[in-house]
Design a protein around this motif. Structure first.
Motif, short mmCIF file in Angstrom:
data_model
loop_
_atom_site.label_atom_id
_atom_site.label_comp_id
_atom_site.label_asym_id
_atom_site.label_seq_id
_atom_site.Cartn_x
_atom_site.Cartn_y
_atom_site.Cartn_z
N ARG A 14 45.27 60.24 24.95
CA ARG A 14 46.20 61.33 26.38
C ARG A 14 44.62 61.67 26.33
N ALA A 18 42.93 62.02 30.75
CA ALA A 18 43.02 63.31 31.26
C ALA A 18 41.88 62.83 31.57
N ASP A 78 49.24 57.30 34.76
CA ASP A 78 50.94 58.03 35.40
C ASP A 78 51.84 58.70 34.00
N ARG A 79 51.60 57.65 32.47
CA ARG A 79 52.16 58.29 31.83
C ARG A 79 51.26 58.96 30.44
N TYR A 80 49.96 58.71 30.45
CA TYR A 80 49.49 59.79 29.60
C TYR A 80 49.09 60.95 30.15
N THR A 81 48.88 61.08 31.06
CA THR A 81 48.72 62.59 32.16
C THR A 81 49.92 62.90 32.38
N GLY A 82 50.94 62.55 32.47
CA GLY A 82 51.97 63.19 32.68
C GLY A 82 53.57 63.67 32.15
N PRO A 83 54.64 64.32 32.79
CA PRO A 83 55.48 64.88 32.09
C PRO A 83 55.89 63.58 30.87
N THR A 85 54.82 61.80 28.59
CA THR A 85 54.21 62.04 27.29
C THR A 85 53.62 63.55 26.86
N ASP A 86 53.76 64.43 27.83
CA ASP A 86 53.09 65.86 27.75
C ASP A 86 54.14 66.60 26.65
N GLY A 87 53.09 66.86 25.01
CA GLY A 87 54.02 67.71 24.48
C GLY A 87 54.49 66.88 23.11
N LEU A 93 54.96 60.30 19.94
CA LEU A 93 54.15 59.81 20.78
C LEU A 93 54.48 58.65 20.33
#
Length: 264
Positions: A14, A18, A78-83, A85-87, A93
């Motif tokens: 992630r 980012a 999109d996957r690793y900077t988006g919601p 996978t967030d948190g 993950l």
């Protein structure tokens, strides 16, 4: 070049995505069709077994993800900077990623062996199901372990994107030796990295290198200082930055090496 060492030593990718997203890091996107075409050509020429790929400087398995799954580099950003996978914890993950990649696995997926100096990066790629074998080894400073040498032996394609700033003739000599000079090599190197020492080593293993004139944008410069330094290096190498580095991007060159009969 700016240092990104810290993003290769994280438990998951992630931070990698980012950091690189604002820089429009895109060389894996350009490599995706090239690597797929090489795998398909090798499968056609040498039927009867899987085309095992060795990805050098594999980090979190980005090239393996793009090679073996119906995904784009944009999908991964999109996957690793988006919601989605967030948190999540690393364990959460990994579980999510295994399902994510399994649902997008291509029917022509091939085995991938990953080699990188970062234990955390290769561990993630293996745990997420992107690599069939993962090795945290530095072939610039030490010979391949017995396990790595055995994993390299059946390789038919060796790939690398961007890693030529970190690896050189020693790594390629070790890999070509383990592969008995049978594997094709497809490498993207940022201008003005001098690939000739690598090509010379590969030639001793019977591989002929061809380098098309086309270049590929790799990523934006991090700022004016990096841009200035890059333009100085390009000029010192006798290269023309017009339309390439002068536009604000590092550019990479594709080097393809094969046994001489395979160029026929």
């Amino acid at each position: 070049m700016s240092s990104f060492d810290d993003i290769y030593d994280r438990p998951d990718p992630r931070a990698y995505f980012a950091r690189l997203a604002p820089l429009d890091y895109r060389i894996p996107h350009h490599a995706q069709p090239v690597f797929r075409a090489a795998v398909a050509e090798l499968a056609r020429r040498r039927p009867g077994g899987p085309v095992t790929v060795v990805d050098l400087c594999c980090s979190y398995g980005i090239n393996a993800a793009l090679l073996n799954h119906d995904l784009t580099l944009g999908d991964l950003y999109d996957r690793y900077t988006g919601p989605a996978t967030d948190g999540l914890s690393r364990e959460e993950l990994i579980a999510s990623d295994r399902e994510f990649y399994a649902s997008r696995r291509r029917p022509d997926a091939c085995p991938v062996v990953g080699v990188d100096v970062s234990p955390r990066a290769v561990a993630y790629a293996a745990d997420a199901g992107l690599l069939d074998a993962a090795f945290a080894e530095n072939l610039e400073t030490a010979p391949a372990s017995a396990a790595l040498a055995a994993a390299l032996a059946p390789a038919r394609l060796v790939t690398v994107t961007g890693g030529l700033s970190y690896i050189g003739p020693r790594t390629f000599d070790a890999v070509a030796t383990a592969c008995h000079g049978r594997a094709w090599v497809v490498a993207f190197a940022v201008r003005p990295v001098d690939y000739r020492p690598v090509a010379d080593v590969l030639r001793r293993h019977g591989l002929v290198t061809r380098t098309p004139e086309r270049t590929f944008p790799q990523r934006r410069f991090t700022g004016p200082e990096e841009r200035r330094n890059a333009l100085e290096r390009v000029g010192a190498a006798g290269l023309d930055p017009a339309g390439r580095e002068a536009e604000g991007y590092y550019h990479a060159v594709l080097h393809a090496s094969r046994p001489a009969p395979d160029w026929g």
